[in-house]
Design an enzyme around this catalytic site. Structure first.
Site, short mmCIF file in Angstrom:
data_model
loop_
_atom_site.label_atom_id
_atom_site.label_comp_id
_atom_site.label_asym_id
_atom_site.label_seq_id
_atom_site.Cartn_x
_atom_site.Cartn_y
_atom_site.Cartn_z
N GLY A 532 0.81 -1.14 -0.07
CA GLY A 532 -0.09 -0.24 0.14
C GLY A 532 0.68 1.35 0.25
O GLY A 532 2.00 1.22 0.40
N VAL A 533 0.34 2.12 -0.41
CA VAL A 533 0.85 3.48 -0.42
C VAL A 533 0.03 4.72 -0.02
O VAL A 533 -1.02 4.80 -0.44
CB VAL A 533 1.56 3.92 -1.82
CG1 VAL A 533 2.09 5.26 -1.99
CG2 VAL A 533 2.33 3.07 -2.65
N VAL A 539 3.59 1.06 2.65
CA VAL A 539 3.45 0.22 3.66
C VAL A 539 3.80 -1.19 3.13
O VAL A 539 3.59 -1.35 1.78
CB VAL A 539 1.90 0.06 3.91
CG1 VAL A 539 1.69 -1.02 4.84
CG2 VAL A 539 1.32 1.42 4.40
N LYS A 553 4.60 0.43 8.08
CA LYS A 553 4.46 1.74 7.15
C LYS A 553 5.63 2.65 7.60
O LYS A 553 6.02 2.87 8.65
CB LYS A 553 3.13 2.26 7.94
CG LYS A 553 2.78 3.63 7.26
CD LYS A 553 1.31 4.04 7.39
CE LYS A 553 1.23 4.59 8.94
NZ LYS A 553 -0.08 5.29 8.90
N ASP A 649 -9.55 11.90 10.47
CA ASP A 649 -9.38 11.78 9.31
C ASP A 649 -10.18 10.14 8.84
O ASP A 649 -9.29 9.44 8.39
CB ASP A 649 -7.76 11.30 8.99
CG ASP A 649 -7.40 11.58 7.46
OD1 ASP A 649 -8.30 12.00 6.73
OD2 ASP A 649 -6.63 11.02 7.10
#
Length: 871
Positions: A532-533, A539, A553, A649
């Site tokens: 993941g980014v 990540v 991460k 968030d």
């Protein structure tokens, strides 16, 4: 043209008409040159230009006449300063002249066998330097090497049971103790108090005003990096003042009469540093920085990384300063980019005691130009101190300009402790300071040991009570949980955890991973391991030494989140434990790295299952269960801790799914604590576009209802399977919240839902779900429900859907007879009736009051009837 001079009248020029134009031009040029000379003088002229101390009291104690030092300062004699001293008796002693001493003030001294006080009337209160000079020269009155005494003010202990032979191994060395005190009264007193049977002595005293801008009231604390206010409430002792990469700077060459020593004796490895310098006149002070902070000669020299032009200069330049770990320290770091040829070409990191103090420092940006001074004030807590204070500079390790770093000066000041002492643990009134670090460690050790025994006893008890049915050994066993003793954590590992350990358990920060360990499990952060980014960085997937699969991460040094959010996430997640919150396993901040290690969520973000990834579409029931899980996590954040926490968030990419599609809220880098009794936090607006609460945006007041608004957008994503913002769509469809609510008001929301849901959703379930989303998206927070209310409505929508699905299945079964022989009907037995009843949905009135089942599927009751561990 003629020049006339009148008696007692200043000379003037009288110009005739023919010469006036030429002389006017000449006069203009003269004025310009005069102004230019004044400007140059202000920057590079006299060291003391721009500041004249209101108080400048210099005393040569024991001297019979005034003394002039090599730098031109005049110290007054005893007879000229008799009005300052109160002493029953004092002894004056002197030594023969010597060219080995740095100043003649060390040739005389005043000895006190009883308490003596110097009292001064200040012209102007405020910051003042207090400098005490000592030299234990031989005399026939008293052995000054053995003199033991204390020096105190009305508020602060400057020296406690001070003995020169203990302070300096060289008996022939002079000692200067320099203090910076913020004096709020017009009177100031220095008290010399000899220990019983001993004596006190002093060679020279300086009491000199310091500029107000020398120390501001606010700085930055180290780990976590946060604002630190109240600096003007402390007293300071100057311990080190170092001119990095340059020579000794004597008081006559400093803007405030300070001494700057070379840095070579503090460099850990001189081979790693290279001295650099430029012409001092090239140093231009930007707004907010004056030569009073440090002279041009400090900023004109520095140390950069040796061999910085190598392909991979992966090392730090290190300075070590012996320190007292019982005190906080105020560190002022001086920087000036005198090595770059262009702007924004030099980025580097600064570390103090192994912790990142400044990440990605770009001097040309913060200072505004090359050769422009910049300084940073950092407070180091005593809990982070050892016997040495370590300052390091090094490259960022990323493709960000020149791989180099520079440091120009370091000032280290000891800060007064809880009883206003700068030496020892006792205050002026004899009060003892709060428990020092060693005492804290001893107490923590006792608590930890006690907790370990309690935990061990619990384990033995649980072992004896363990299930004997070995077929149940895969079931959850609470006795295998980590043992907690206060904020400390003890865990076992198959390998004995030889690579890393639990870091600073008193801070509750979880396991500390070494960088080499994480490099090993990610194949040196190979791109093939990326799963993941995000805005924070990449990540990676990995498996740590105990076989646990984790998500790693790795922060990008240029990330907008930065180091503050990195520490926020560590602190938030380390104190939160809930089934629907992602668990933090540990972290690493070695060599400017910002790495977080989480439990691995194999099914990734909720968003990936809704759109954009071509994954199998989720059923309506699965979407409801995921939304319910996320709502439970947010409800726990808002109400389940002593201080409520606002996530700030909430979005579909921050809701992660495990192998069973259980939802867990993630990414707490922007989260904020809310003190009990408060209903909002005033803070700068941060969040993700499309999810941002409009009221928060307008008023900059963050509340838990801001999370509710964002969650309402997530609900619409789950229903419509499209992004919160899609700029490629027609204007009226760009914003999902506005577009969906428009169709909701028309009563036609079913027209825009995910096509995969058409015909599979109970209209009543969707109606209840849409109502919950609409309430979340109210313009004003006061009109929005709490997360507990949202959760209730979602669970109700799930029950409606389950009832609908079961009824539909039963109807299909009736319409499709089975091709088998049916026996004759038999009388219905009570058992059969009971079995049939158990297959239908359980209504609210039929639930047991003590039911607290919390399953992600098959919900059998409303959460509001269960214990949510709320505040």
């Amino acid at each position: 043209m003629e020049i006339r001079k009148k008696p007692n009248i200043p000379m003037c020029l009288v110009l005739d008409s023919s010469s006036r134009p030429f002389m006017t031009l000449l006069f203009t040029i003269l004025l310009f040159l005069t102004g230019l000379a004044s400007a140059v003088g202000a920057v590079g002229g006299s060291p003391t230009a721009g500041f004249k101390p209101a108080d400048d009291i210099l005393i040569d104690c024991g001297s019979k006449s005034s003394t002039k030092t090599p730098e031109g300062r005049v110290f007054k004699s005893d007879s000229e300063t008799v009005q300052y001293i109160e002493a029953k008796d004092d002894i004056q002693v002197s030594a023969p002249p010597s060219d080995k001493l740095p100043s003649p003030i060390y040739l005389t001294a005043k000895i006190f066998r009883e308490e003596a006080i110097y009292k001064f009337h200040l012209t102007r209160p405020g910051w003042h330097w207090v400098r005490l000079h000592f030299f234990a020269f031989p005399n026939d009155k008293f052995d000054l090497q053995q003199a033991t005494f204390s020096v105190l003010t009305e508020k602060y202990v400057l020296l406690h049971n001070f003995k020169l032979s203990n302070d300096n191994n060289d008996s022939q060395a002079t000692v200067q103790k320099e203090y910076l005190l913020n004096m709020t009264d017009a009177q100031f007193a220095l008290r010399f108090k000899p220990m019983k049977g001993s004596a006190a002595f002093i060679n020279g005293i300086e009491l000199v005003s310091a500029p107000d801008e020398l120390i501001s009231d606010a700085g930055t604390s180290l780990f976590p990096v946060n604002g630190f206010s109240g600096l003007s409430d402390y007293a300071y002792q100057s311990v080190y003042r170092v001119n990095v990469g340059g020579p000794l700077i004597t008081p006559q060459n400093d803007t405030l009469g300070r001494t700057w020593t070379p840095d070579k004796e503090y460099l850990k490895d001189e081979n790693l540093a290279k001295d650099v310098k430029t012409n001092p006149t090239a140093i231009i002070y930007p707004p907010g920085v004056t030569p009073l902070i440090a002279p041009q000669t400090v900023y004109a020299t520095g140390a950069e990384m040796a061999d910085s032009q190598t392909i991979d200069p992966n090392f730090n330049v290190t300075w070590n300063f012996p320190s007292n770990p019982s005190f906080h320290y105020f560190i002022r770091l001086h920087f000036c980019d005198i090595i770059s040829k262009s702007l924004n070409d030099l980025y580097f990191n600064v570390y103090i005691n192994g912790k990142t103090a400044i990440s990605g420092l770009d001097l040309s940006t913060v200072a505004g130009d090359l050769s422009a001074p910049y300084y940073k004030d950092i407070v180091v807590n005593s809990t982070l101190m050892t016997s040495e204070l370590q300052v390091q500079i090094g490259p960022m390790g990323e493709d960000t300009g020149k791989k180099n770093a520079i440091l120009n000066g370091v000032e280290v000041l000891k800060m007064s402790n809880s009883v206003n002492s700068l030496d020892g643990e006792f205050g002026v009134d004899g009060q003892r300071a709060s428990m020092g670090k060693q005492g804290m460690v001893a107490t923590a050790g006792f608590v930890m040991m006690f907790g370990a025994f309690v935990g061990l006893g619990a384990m033995v008890y649980k072992w004896k009570k363990r299930p004997q049915d070995w077929q149940k050994r895969n079931s959850f066993s609470s006795w295998l949980l980590p043992i907690h003793a206060g904020d400390s954590t003890f865990m076992t590992s198959k390998t004995g955890s030889h690579k890393s350990n639990l870091y600073n358990s008193a801070l509750g920060l979880g396991r500390y991973f070494s960088l080499s360990e994480l490099q090993e499990v990610t194949k040196n952060f190979d791109a093939s391991e990326i799963i993941g980014v995000g805005g924070f960085g990449n990540v990676y997937i990995g498996t740590i030494d105990d076989g646990t699969q984790v998500a790693i991460k790795r922060g990008n040094p240029q990330s907008e989140q930065g180091i503050t959010e990195f520490h926020t996430e560590i602190q938030m997640l380390s104190k939160l434990r809930h089934r629907h919150l992602v668990s933090l396993i540990g972290y690493c901040d070695e060599n400017a790295e910002m790495i977080l290690v989480y439990e691995y969520m194999s099914n990734g973000p909720f968003r990936d299952h809704l759109y954009g990834k071509n994954l199998s579409p989720l059923t309506w029931k699965q979407r409801l269960e995921i939304c319910i899980g996320a709502a439970r996590g947010l409800h726990y954040l808002h109400t389940g801790t002593a201080q409520g926490i606002i996530h700030r968030d909430v979005k579909s990419t921050n809701i992660l799914l495990d192998e069973a599609l259980v939802a867990k809220v993630a990414d707490f880098g922007l989260s904020k604590d809310v003190a009990f009794g408060q209903n909002h936090v005033s803070t700068a607006v941060k969040g993700s576009f499309g999810y941002l609460d409009p009221e928060y945006f307008r008023r900059q007041q963050l509340t838990d209802k801001s999370d509710v608004y964002s969650f309402g957008v997530v609900l619409l994503e789950a229903l419509c399977a499209r992004p919160a913002i899609n700029p490629q769509l027609p204007r009226e469809q760009v914003n999902l919240a506005e577009w969906a609510m428009l169709w909701k008001q028309k009563g036609l929301l079913e027209k825009i839902i995910d096509p995969h849901l058409v015909g599979a959703v109970n209209p009543e379930s969707m109606k209840k779900f849409a109502e919950a989303a609409e309430k979340c998206l109210a313009d004003y927070g006061v009109d929005r429900p709490t997360m507990g209310d949202v959760l209730w409505n979602l669970e109700y929508a799930l029950q409606l859907q389950e009832a609908f699905s079961q009824g539909k299945a039963e109807a299909e079964e009736v319409e499709t007879p089975k091709p088998v022989a049916v026996p004759a009907a038999a009388p219905t037995s009570p058992a059969a009736t009971t079995a049939a009843a158990s297959e239908r949905p359980v209504s609210q009135t039929e639930e047991k009051d003590d039911s607290t089942v919390d399953q992600h599927s098959g919900t059998t009751m409303f959460t509001q009837f269960a214990s949510l561990n709320g505040r």
